[in-house]
Design a protein around this motif. Structure first.
Motif, PDB file in Angstrom:
ATOM      1  N   GLY A  95     -20.096 -13.540 -48.819  1.00 20.60           N
ATOM      2  CA  GLY A  95     -19.351 -12.475 -49.485  1.00 20.60           C
ATOM      3  C   GLY A  95     -20.148 -11.804 -50.584  1.00 20.60           C
ATOM      4  O   GLY A  95     -21.280 -12.214 -50.901  1.00 20.60           O
ATOM      5  N   PRO A  96     -19.592 -10.775 -51.194  1.00 22.51           N
ATOM      6  CA  PRO A  96     -20.326  -9.983 -52.195  1.00 22.51           C
ATOM      7  C   PRO A  96     -20.668 -10.755 -53.457  1.00 22.51           C
ATOM      8  O   PRO A  96     -21.594 -10.379 -54.176  1.00 22.51           O
ATOM      9  CB  PRO A  96     -19.362  -8.830 -52.491  1.00 22.51           C
ATOM     10  CG  PRO A  96     -18.003  -9.344 -52.112  1.00 22.51           C
ATOM     11  CD  PRO A  96     -18.236 -10.249 -50.944  1.00 22.51           C
ATOM     12  N   TYR A 108     -20.362  -1.301 -46.907  1.00 20.00           N
ATOM     13  CA  TYR A 108     -21.244  -1.058 -45.763  1.00 20.00           C
ATOM     14  C   TYR A 108     -22.620  -1.678 -45.976  1.00 20.00           C
ATOM     15  O   TYR A 108     -23.205  -2.254 -45.050  1.00 20.00           O
ATOM     16  CB  TYR A 108     -21.388   0.446 -45.513  1.00 20.00           C
ATOM     17  CG  TYR A 108     -20.243   1.070 -44.759  1.00 20.00           C
ATOM     18  CD1 TYR A 108     -19.976   0.703 -43.433  1.00 20.00           C
ATOM     19  CD2 TYR A 108     -19.441   2.039 -45.354  1.00 20.00           C
ATOM     20  CE1 TYR A 108     -18.933   1.287 -42.736  1.00 20.00           C
ATOM     21  CE2 TYR A 108     -18.394   2.630 -44.661  1.00 20.00           C
ATOM     22  CZ  TYR A 108     -18.142   2.253 -43.349  1.00 20.00           C
ATOM     23  OH  TYR A 108     -17.098   2.828 -42.656  1.00 20.00           O
ATOM     24  N   GLU A 109     -23.149  -1.550 -47.193  1.00 17.65           N
ATOM     25  CA  GLU A 109     -24.498  -2.058 -47.463  1.00 17.65           C
ATOM     26  C   GLU A 109     -24.579  -3.560 -47.201  1.00 17.65           C
ATOM     27  O   GLU A 109     -25.567  -4.051 -46.633  1.00 17.65           O
ATOM     28  CB  GLU A 109     -24.908  -1.746 -48.904  1.00 17.65           C
ATOM     29  CG  GLU A 109     -26.340  -2.146 -49.225  1.00 17.65           C
ATOM     30  CD  GLU A 109     -26.734  -1.809 -50.652  1.00 17.65           C
ATOM     31  OE1 GLU A 109     -27.928  -1.987 -50.979  1.00 17.65           O
ATOM     32  OE2 GLU A 109     -25.861  -1.374 -51.426  1.00 17.65           O
ATOM     33  N   LEU A 110     -23.549  -4.314 -47.593  1.00 13.87           N
ATOM     34  CA  LEU A 110     -23.547  -5.754 -47.356  1.00 13.87           C
ATOM     35  C   LEU A 110     -23.664  -6.055 -45.867  1.00 13.87           C
ATOM     36  O   LEU A 110     -24.507  -6.868 -45.443  1.00 13.87           O
ATOM     37  CB  LEU A 110     -22.273  -6.371 -47.944  1.00 13.87           C
ATOM     38  CG  LEU A 110     -22.076  -7.881 -47.791  1.00 13.87           C
ATOM     39  CD1 LEU A 110     -21.206  -8.415 -48.937  1.00 13.87           C
ATOM     40  CD2 LEU A 110     -21.420  -8.256 -46.463  1.00 13.87           C
ATOM     41  N   LEU A 136     -19.893   1.020 -36.462  1.00 18.61           N
ATOM     42  CA  LEU A 136     -20.277   1.812 -37.629  1.00 18.61           C
ATOM     43  C   LEU A 136     -21.440   1.151 -38.361  1.00 18.61           C
ATOM     44  O   LEU A 136     -22.391   1.819 -38.768  1.00 18.61           O
ATOM     45  CB  LEU A 136     -19.082   1.970 -38.567  1.00 18.61           C
ATOM     46  CG  LEU A 136     -17.812   2.583 -37.972  1.00 18.61           C
ATOM     47  CD1 LEU A 136     -16.698   2.611 -39.030  1.00 18.61           C
ATOM     48  CD2 LEU A 136     -18.072   3.978 -37.422  1.00 18.61           C
ATOM     49  N   VAL A 137     -21.349  -0.161 -38.521  1.00 15.52           N
ATOM     50  CA  VAL A 137     -22.421  -0.904 -39.186  1.00 15.52           C
ATOM     51  C   VAL A 137     -23.726  -0.776 -38.409  1.00 15.52           C
ATOM     52  O   VAL A 137     -24.799  -0.550 -38.984  1.00 15.52           O
ATOM     53  CB  VAL A 137     -22.016  -2.383 -39.340  1.00 15.52           C
ATOM     54  CG1 VAL A 137     -23.177  -3.208 -39.906  1.00 15.52           C
ATOM     55  CG2 VAL A 137     -20.789  -2.520 -40.234  1.00 15.52           C
ATOM     56  N   ALA A 228     -15.583   6.541 -42.659  1.00 14.36           N
ATOM     57  CA  ALA A 228     -16.554   6.208 -41.612  1.00 14.36           C
ATOM     58  C   ALA A 228     -17.729   7.183 -41.641  1.00 14.36           C
ATOM     59  O   ALA A 228     -17.549   8.387 -41.859  1.00 14.36           O
ATOM     60  CB  ALA A 228     -15.880   6.252 -40.241  1.00 14.36           C
ATOM     61  N   PRO A 229     -18.943   6.669 -41.428  1.00 11.87           N
ATOM     62  CA  PRO A 229     -20.109   7.562 -41.382  1.00 11.87           C
ATOM     63  C   PRO A 229     -20.074   8.444 -40.134  1.00 11.87           C
ATOM     64  O   PRO A 229     -19.403   8.131 -39.146  1.00 11.87           O
ATOM     65  CB  PRO A 229     -21.283   6.582 -41.329  1.00 11.87           C
ATOM     66  CG  PRO A 229     -20.711   5.354 -40.702  1.00 11.87           C
ATOM     67  CD  PRO A 229     -19.294   5.263 -41.204  1.00 11.87           C
TER      68      PRO A 229
END
Length: 298
Positions: A95-96, A108-110, A136-137, A228-229
């Motif tokens: 987790g973060p 998203y970066e994680l 998406l990831v 969403a990207p």
């Protein structure tokens, strides 16, 4: 002669039994990977020297969503791997808070950093299957390190950029009113109560999986899916085999998935399934994936 009689993949999918999804098939190995966000539970099947296929599950999912596919891909000559996303099922400790510096939310970066770390460990370009949110990831990961990808399959991936839930059948216009926490609660409620019916063995596993999955990981993912990207912008000119795979009764209408595939310049296949062709049409999906993989490098 009907399709089932002529296509072994259709016939095999029609004969799928109910089973214990928590018990891994023979030949499947369970390991743990040290990702940037923490320990990720992984499974794999096949010769590690064979071309790799990495199957990445979506929100509330897990690596077990692909247990019917791993043996088929291994038999076709591939090294098939999957892992639980951070905060999900047996990757609950990731987790973060483990990042340097720590962060408050999953983002998203994680998930992109974790995916790229797994691909770096694989050590050579892999065929990537991103399921739902993981599509998406995967698209964002490709934008950062395209050399890690041999092909990209978006399985039941949200087909709309921005507030992706706005296109969901029937309830789409109302989804902008719900927060990530509320959306996650509704999703979990519906799955627990089997509103989209699954077999008894599958339902038992899904309910047990929720006992481990961190609710905040689901809430944060739902919030991310409302931002969403634009994968079309990222992938339209990507020089690798691309494929959009969906069920005919997916959350989003087939029309939107077809437009999405066209915008990506990707192939499209629609299966007799809902949001989870990997569970209900695994042989047909693997058949098409193997055909896609064969085009890589041409």
């Amino acid at each position: 002669m009907d399709e089932q009689a002529t296509d072994p993949a259709v016939a095999a999918d029609a004969e799928l039994p109910d089973f214990d999804w928590a018990t891994l098939p023979d030949g499947v190995t369970a390991t743990t990977f040290a990702a940037p966000s923490g320990p990720l539970a992984m499974i794999s099947h096949g010769d590690p020297a064979a071309p790799p296929v990495l199957l990445v599950p979506g929100a509330t999912g897990s690596k077990e969503d692909f247990v019917l596919m791993l043996p088929v891909l291994a038999a076709a000559g591939y090294f098939a791997l999957s892992f639980d996303l951070a905060g999900q099922y047996e990757s609950v400790l990731a987790g973060p808070e483990n990042l340097d510096p720590p962060r408050e939310h999953y983002d998203y970066e994680l998930f992109v950093d974790d995916l790229l770390a797994v691909l770096a460990d694989v050590g050579r370009p892999a065929h990537i299957v991103g399921y739902s949110f993981a599509g998406l990831v995967a698209g964002l990961a490709y934008a950062r390190e395209p050399e890690r990808f041999a092909s990209l399959t978006l399985l039941s991936c949200p087909p709309l950029a921005g507030q992706s839930f706005r296109g969901v059948s029937r309830i789409g216009p109302f989804t902008g009113l719900a927060s990530g926490r509320t959306g996650a609660a509704l999703m979990v409620w519906g799955i627990r109560r089997n509103l989209v019916p699954v077999s008894p063995g599958r339902l038992r596993f899904v309910r047990e999986r929720f006992a481990l999955t961190r609710r905040e990981s689901v809430s944060d993912i739902i919030a991310m899916m409302k931002h969403a990207p634009d994968l079309a912008a990222i992938l339209r000119d990507a020089p690798l085999p691309k494929f959009v795979a969906v069920g005919e009764h997916d959350l989003w209408p087939t029309r939107l998935h077809a437009e999405f595939a066209e915008a990506l310049r990707a192939g499209l296949a629609v299966y007799p399934a809902g949001h989870s062709p990997c569970e209900t049409s695994p042989h047909q999906l693997c058949r098409d994936l193997v055909r896609l993989f064969a085009t890589a490098g041409r």
